[in-house]
Structure formats: C-alpha cells, structure tokens
Scaffold this motif. Sequence first.
Motif, PDB file in Angstrom:
ATOM      1  N   VAL A  75       0.842  -1.208   0.000  1.00 23.26           N
ATOM      2  CA  VAL A  75       0.000   0.000   0.000  1.00 23.26           C
ATOM      3  C   VAL A  75       0.874   1.253   0.000  1.00 23.26           C
ATOM      4  N   GLY A  76       1.879   1.287   0.873  1.00 23.52           N
ATOM      5  CA  GLY A  76       2.786   2.430   0.905  1.00 23.52           C
ATOM      6  C   GLY A  76       3.560   2.577  -0.391  1.00 23.52           C
ATOM      7  N   GLN A  77       4.022   1.462  -0.937  1.00 19.95           N
ATOM      8  CA  GLN A  77       4.777   1.514  -2.199  1.00 19.95           C
ATOM      9  C   GLN A  77       3.898   2.007  -3.339  1.00 19.95           C
ATOM     10  N   ALA A  78       2.619   1.654  -3.315  1.00 19.00           N
ATOM     11  CA  ALA A  78       1.698   2.099  -4.368  1.00 19.00           C
ATOM     12  C   ALA A  78       1.614   3.620  -4.412  1.00 19.00           C
ATOM     13  N   LEU A  79       1.595   4.262  -3.239  1.00 20.43           N
ATOM     14  CA  LEU A  79       1.543   5.723  -3.193  1.00 20.43           C
ATOM     15  C   LEU A  79       2.729   6.336  -3.924  1.00 20.43           C
ATOM     16  N   VAL A  80       3.896   5.733  -3.742  1.00 23.60           N
ATOM     17  CA  VAL A  80       5.109   6.261  -4.358  1.00 23.60           C
ATOM     18  C   VAL A  80       5.138   5.963  -5.854  1.00 23.60           C
ATOM     19  N   ILE A  81       4.798   4.735  -6.243  1.00 17.27           N
ATOM     20  CA  ILE A  81       4.849   4.357  -7.657  1.00 17.27           C
ATOM     21  C   ILE A  81       3.841   5.151  -8.473  1.00 17.27           C
ATOM     22  N   ILE A  82       2.683   5.438  -7.906  1.00 16.93           N
ATOM     23  CA  ILE A  82       1.671   6.223  -8.625  1.00 16.93           C
ATOM     24  C   ILE A  82       2.216   7.590  -9.018  1.00 16.93           C
ATOM     25  N   THR A  83       3.158   8.133  -8.226  1.00 12.16           N
ATOM     26  CA  THR A  83       3.761   9.438  -8.552  1.00 12.16           C
ATOM     27  C   THR A  83       4.930   9.306  -9.528  1.00 12.16           C
TER      28      THR A  83
END
Length: 350
Positions: A75-83
């Motif tokens: 979930v945390g990694q998704a926030l970063v990858i989306i950017t």
Amino acid sequence: MTGTTTKPGGGGPVTVATERTTNPIASIVRLRELPVTVALVVLVLVTYLANPLFLSAQGVKDLLLNATIMIILAVGQALVIITRNVDLSVGSILGLVAFATGTMFATMPQLPIIAVFAIAMLLGAVLGAINGALVTIAKVPALVITLGTLYIYRGLNNAWAGGTQYFADDRPDAFGNLSVDTVLGFPVITLIAILVVVVVAVYMAGARSGRDLYAIGSDPDAAKLFGIPVGRRVFLAFLANGLLAGLAGVLYASRFNSVGATTGSGMELDVVAAAVVGGVAIFGGSGSVAGAAIGAILLTTITSALTALRVDKFWQQAIVGILILAAIIIDRVASLRTAKKLRMSEARDV
C-alpha cells in the motif's frame, strides 16, 4: 460523445468530450484489479483441490498472516509508484524499525504497547521523509536515491544490532498475541492491515491531495501548470510510505520469533512486485492501493501454494518474475490502446 460548456468567468462555449454511459459489466471487466483477483481465486481453488488442508482453518489463518506485512508495505509503495517514483529502501526501514521495537521492549519493558507503535511509526516516517527530501530537493531519480538509502539504513541496522537478536520471549505477551488472537476469524494484525487499505483507499479517492498523486504520475509538468505542488505531494508520498513501513516493522516484530540485523533483507523487490502485479502502473499515474493489496496476497499465496504442492523454490521465483513481466506488458498494451482510442475520438470530433 461531445457537449458544450462555458468558460469560467464568462466567455464563449467550449466543446468538451463526455463519456458515454457504459455497461456496468463492461466497467468491471476493465478493472485493473480483475486479472490479479481472478488469478488469486484460480490459484487457491487449484491448490485446494490438490491439497484440501490448504483451506483448513489454520491454513487460512496462515495465509492471512503471511500476507499481512506485505499488504501494508505494498500500500505504501503504491503511493510512491503512482507518482512515477519507487522506494527500494522499505525492507531496510522495516528491519531498522523492527529491531528498534525489540530494543524498546528489552530495555523499557514498562513502555506501553501503543507508545511503541507510535515511536516506531515515527521512526519509519522520518526515514521515509529523508528519502522524499533527497528526491524532491536534489532532483535525483528515486531509484538512485532509495538504492543508496537501502544500504545506508541497512548499514545502520547492522552497526546497531551487530550479532544481537531479540526473540519472542523478550516482548510482552499482549504484543505477541496480536498475531495469535483473532476477531471473526481474522488475526488482529491482519485487521490492522485491512484498516490501512481502507483508510488509504478512501484518501486516494476522496481527498484532493490523494487525486493529485495520479495527476503527478500521469504528467508531472502538466501537474505543475495546474498549480499542483508536485514537490510537496511527492515528499508526503515518501513520508507516508515510510510511516507504513514503520507500522509493518512493528507488526513484523509481533509476527515473527526474532528480529536482528538481517530482518527485512530482500523484501523491497517483493514489495514492488506486489504493487505492479496488483495493477499499479510502473510508469505512474494509475492503479489503486486495493489492487496493490491483492497483488501482495497473490504473491504470498503463490509461495504458500507451491510449497503445499511441493514445487521447487526456483519455480516460485520464476513464476513471480513472469507475473511482473506480464503485468508490465499488459499495462503497456492497455496504455497504447487507450492512447489510440483517444486520438481516433479527437479525429472524429474535428
């Protein structure tokens, strides 16, 4: 189809494109999370038919426990990858926080568990903020920055821990029971992970700053032109990722029998794989935290399923690699098809 609207503050009519009403079934079929969900269901059914004990009460509990840490990290990694970024240091952050958790219980046994959670998550947030500051201020690709901090954080943990390990006997029983006690059949730590997914998903869908992350990932330059504070949003994404990695580190200390210098080693690639397999585009701008969570469940279930079927560990890693490549290829093909349809639509409007 097209329609007309009026410019804000007056002015002539402007032609805009509006979407046709779509079939609900067609909308479901186009969901990015659908393929990974179907793959998960098929995997579980096939494994169950080969080994019915796979879905026993204890088997299901083990599946949930195995996926819990990975869900929070994904979930945390998704926030970063989306950017349109990536954080390779999450395994090292988890390891450092997990050892810090063990240290707090060993040296301050009277410290309340809730205080341990707060301190550990704060430590994770600080480490994530360091990543975010370096990425946004130095303007260096996140891949390079977080590869460096991966080794820095791991080195700090090695220097701090040395040969020391903290075991289950060094922690309070109430803390260890978070991975043992269940509510409605779900382990407590798994319920914490589900809560994280729900809260972050609601934030991404309902908050302006959450939607800004998608705009940044789609086109950072256009996002700046629209007045989005790109640097601040990316920094907060890294900070949130670090905070969630800190939470995962605390839960790791509860879930497993020991924490030490090597805790969390190698997890970063599995986390990125979980997010990408779950439909989060590696090129940024699309995907969801729910999809990342499902991807995490799929990857951890693959390991459990192939172990139950007595398949060699090499094939487990090979299958994960195939899933990553398939997810990237499917995402790329879908992006090209969407771009082609958009060009054709614009040509018809002209």
